[in-house]
Design an enzyme around this catalytic site. Structure first.
Site: not given
Ligand SMILES: Cc1cc2nc3c(=O)[nH]c(=O)nc-3n(C[C@H](O)[C@H](O)[C@H](O)COP(=O)(O)OP(=O)(O)OC[C@H]3O[C@@H](n4cnc5c(N)ncnc54)[C@H](O)[C@@H]3O)c2cc1C
Lengths: 350, 446
Positions: B184-185, B426, B428, B301, B187
């Site tokens: 999976q590209g 994340s 956060e 998902e 980030s």
């Protein structure tokens, strides 16, 4: 499979919420807490009984509604939201044990009708340590002292746990009223030297203990969800540094964590209640987990509510302290966190 | 190989952009609009039909049957638990990858992959409930993880929802069989939480896209055959300028470099694009639809993760309790720590059952799945941390060391637990999502 309440259950929740809003608004509750000697309003109690609440989970044989732990949780969650004072959970538990043992149907019928009161006397020591002389019930007589007996000054009979199993004891009792930080639940120490009737063995008591855990957790759930709602409303309106304080990420993240606590408690409480009412084998662990988690979470959420209100949160005038105090009381009773952790370990076989 | 949660190592949602389905469904009290009844004398509905349409947390008969058949299949077809495969002295990183590929093939042939995909695309045509049961049973059995987690977990749904007929035919079968492994590209070095700031570009040139830029933290990059890329087709439109493109990793101009993780392994890597030409037919959806597709994938998902997670933690917790007994660590302090983990894991399970019940009723959980994500990933950290405390110095031993416990790779799990609160959005970012989408708090001031 279905987690949502059924239509009837939703109706029960809504009508309970309405009933409590009209009969026991917080102003009234505060005045009862501050001025009533017994810690509840006997007229209100009879109304509650007439509505069928006291007999909610009792069999029709004694005038009850024959409902289960899920319905009890629904009602107690609402009572938590409204921070209702009084002996409701204590009476439900005691009556359930007496009814299950068929020990005194006449008494239970009076209790269901709101004319008599019975609660459970559990603690053998004031500081939860081991007591030198636990209460005994040999030869049909119960002897010893019980501590922190809920609403003991008002009861007609008591269910007393003893080294020889739970027994039913008729009043009158010699009581020493206690003053605690929570005005919503009154306790007294009770010196016992009374005739006693047996109420079954450890299995029956364990069942009531689990019901107590679920019931108290449901109240805790109500307390904390109300505190979260109140706080959410407040952080939208209270301004600091030219913006609503709810715009500060430091608060937003903690509010998100409060929601996590509230919603996870909700999952745990209703799952545990469902386990009880359906006789699922996971019930012991589910109930212990619900109570231990709810106790921790409610203290946290109600405490955060005070923090996020600032100075006014520390005032007697604001209602938050009532919730905070109830939460702490419930955390320590109906199976303290410590007791629930032990129960969880036992259930898991650790 | 990943922690089994690494099935979704996706970047991040920007709260304002993700569509919510059913915020109201998660809560009986807080989120639901207050139902204010106006009856002046509310009555307790006497004779409540307690037995009908009752709140019910039992699996339906067909789901129980599915579970039992799956259990039997696992018992008959699993050579040994995954932890034993890992501990085999002959095991190498490459060998384990091939083992997972073969295991995936077996599961696929038995019809257990693509659980909720339509049959015409090679799926089982079952639902979210079966998928959640499958994940839970795999966790209970300590079954080896499949190899193509990102292809099947993320790209498959994207193709089913947004791909062309031709793309589904071309890509889904080898994805399921494990012949083509995907990564999976999303980030990039400069774009993680703020994913929409991504800069990898895709310029249309004739019938090709020309890709330039860099992806990073790409799980399975070093093993994968293909990558699905979010790339910028318009530099001015923040969301509408992103497209979703499939690229073969041996395309000229594409370079993959492994990166070493804190565990010492190189499960992820970085992928460089230098004038890499990709046929236009490998664009999924329309130009500029990439962000929307990425968000659909994310929402899709988010399965009933808590259930499988709590089964897996429950198993490890049993091992920890057993270890404490064996080592004579039975003090009250130790027991309290064990008990607290037990309680928290049981509550996670309750969350999972609740989500499963929503699925069973055909409801999709909305942004409140962020609650589940925070719950399991933060619990993972606490659990692994306490485990090491309770195991004493022995907890620090690597799997390969003398004296290492054979039950769980405690040291590695401890390190891996630091990842769950970073990937998939994340903690956060999840809290931001809850604050905005569930609690409707004002735009935050940072
Ligand atoms: C093990 C692992 C596997 C991964 N696999 C993949 C993969 O296969 N494919 C892929 O595309 N990506 C993958 N990732 C990348 C992952 O999605 C990103 O690391 C993640 O989105 C965070 O982005 P970042 O690393 O740029 O950190 P940053 O976005 O720079 O964040 C740094 C810190 O700042 C905090 N922060 C950022 N924004 C905010 C905000 N608005 N409010 C408060 N705090 C904030 C973050 O929470 C974090 O703590 C993987 C990551 C890990 C650890």
């Amino acid at each position: 499979m279905r987690f949502e309440l059924s239509d009837d259950q939703a109706l029960l929740r809504n009508s309970t919420r309405d009933f409590l809003a009209s009969e026991l608004p917080l102003e009234k509750t505060r005045s009862v807490m501050e001025h009533s000697k017994v810690g509840y309003d006997p007229a209100e109690w009879r109304r509650l009984a007439e509505m069928g609440y006291v007999g909610l989970i009792l069999p029709a044989r004694v005038g009850g509604q024959g409902l289960g732990a899920v319905e009890l949780a629904i009602v107690l969650e609402e009572m938590g939201r409204a921070c209702v004072p009084g002996p409701f959970l204590d009476v439900v538990l005691a009556a359930a044990l007496v009814a299950a043992a068929s020990a005194d149907d006449a008494l239970v019928r009076e209790v269901v009708a709101g004319r008599k009161l019975v609660t459970i006397a559990r603690d053998d020591a004031p500081y939860a340590g081991t007591s030198a002389a636990a209460v005994t019930a040999g030869g049909g007589r119960v002897r010893g002292t019980k501590y922190f007996v809920p609403f003991a000054a008002s009861v007609d009979a008591l269910v007393v746990t003893t080294a020889d199993g739970p027994v039913l004891v008729d009043g009158p009792f010699t009581v020493t009223p206690l003053q605690t930080l929570d005005l919503a639940q009154r306790f007294a120490d009770v010196a016992l030297d009374h005739a006693a009737r047996p109420l079954g063995g450890p299995a029956e008591l364990a069942r009531v203990d689990r019901l107590a855990a679920v019931g108290a957790s449901a109240m805790l759930l109500g307390l904390m969800s109300r505190c979260l709602e109140t706080t959410l409303a407040y952080v939208q309106t209270r301004q600091a540094f030219k913006r609503p304080i709810g715009a500060f990420q430091a608060l937003q993240h903690r509010l998100a964590d409060m929601l996590l606590r509230v919603e996870s408690t909700r999952s745990a409480v209703y799952r545990a209640a469902w386990c009880l009412s359906s006789g699922a084998p996971e019930a012991p662990l589910a109930c212990a987990a619900a109570k231990a988690y709810a106790g921790d979470s409610a203290r946290h959420v109600c405490g955060e509510a005070i923090q996020m209100h600032g100075g006014i949160g520390f005032t007697w005038e604001l209602d938050l302290h009532l919730y905070f105090k109830r939460a702490k009381t419930l955390e320590q009773h109906y199976g303290s966190t410590e007791a629930q952790l032990e129960a969880a370990l036992a259930a898991a076989g650790y | 190989m990943p922690n089994s949660f690494a099935a979704s190592l996706i970047g991040v949602v920007e709260p304002c952009q993700c569509r919510s389905s059913g915020a109201a469904s998660f809560s009986g009290g807080l989120i639901q609009p207050e139902v204010l009844r106006t009856t002046s004398a509310p009555l307790l509905p006497i004779g409540l039909a307690a037995k009908e349409s009752f709140m019910d947390l039992l699996l339906a008969p067909q789901h129980l049957e599915f579970r039992d058949r799956l259990r039997a299949w696992l018992a008959a077809n699993m050579r040994r638990p995954w932890r034993e495969e890992l501990r085999d002295p002959a095991a190498t990183e490459d060998g384990l990858m091939e083992f997972r590929r073969a295991w995936q093939k077996k599961l696929h042939e038995a019809g257990y992959l693509g659980m909720d995909w339509p049959r015409e695309w090679g799926g089982r045509g079952a639902g979210e409930v079966e998928k959640a049961i499958f994940e839970e049973e795999m966790a209970i059995a300590d079954a080896p993880p499949i190899l193509n987690t990102l292809g099947i977990g993320l790209l498959g749904p994207a193709l089913i929802h947004h791909g062309s007929e031709e793309q589904r035919r071309r890509f889904i079968p080898p994805m399921l069989s494990g012949e083509e492994i995907w990564c999976q590209g999303f980030s990039e070095p400069g774009s993680g939480s703020d994913l929409a700031s991504l800069r990898t570009s895709a310029r249309l040139d004739g019938d090709d896209f020309v890709l330039n830029g860099q992806k990073i933290w790409t799980t399975f990059g070093p093993w994968a055959d293909w990558i699905f890329v979010l790339a910028r087709t318009d530099s001015k439109d923040r969301y509408g300028g992103i497209s979703f493109i499939l690229c073969k990793l041996d395309t000229p101009g594409v370079t993959v470099r492994p990166l070493r993780q804190i565990t010492g392994e190189s499960e992820f890597g970085e992928v460089f694009f230098e004038d890499a030409r990709v046929p236009r037919a490998q664009l999924v959806g329309q130009i500029g639809e990439g962000w929307r597709i990425a968000m659909t994938v994310l929402a899709y998902e988010r399965g009933a993760m808590s259930l499988a997670a709590s089964a897996r933690y429950g198993r490890d917790l049993d091992c920890l309790a057993e270890a404490c007994k064996e080592h004579g660590r039975t003090s009250a302090a130790v027991r309290e720590k064990l008990a607290r983990l037990l309680v928290e894991n049981e509550v996670m399970r309750a969350n999972g059952i609740r989500t499963l019940a929503y699925f069973a009723e055909g409801k999709a959980p909305g942004p409140e799945s962020s609650i589940e994500k925070i719950y399991w990933s933060e619990f993972d950290k606490r659990f692994r941390d306490v485990a090491l405390d309770l195991l004493g110095p022995g907890g620090l031993l690597l799997r390969t060391s003398p004296d290492a416990r054979p039950d769980v790779d405690w040291a590695r799990e401890f390190l891996w637990s630091r990842a769950g609160t970073i990937y998939s959005g994340s903690s956060e970012i999840q809290r931001n999502i809850i604050a905005k989408r569930v609690l409707n708090l004002p735009q935050d001031a940072r």
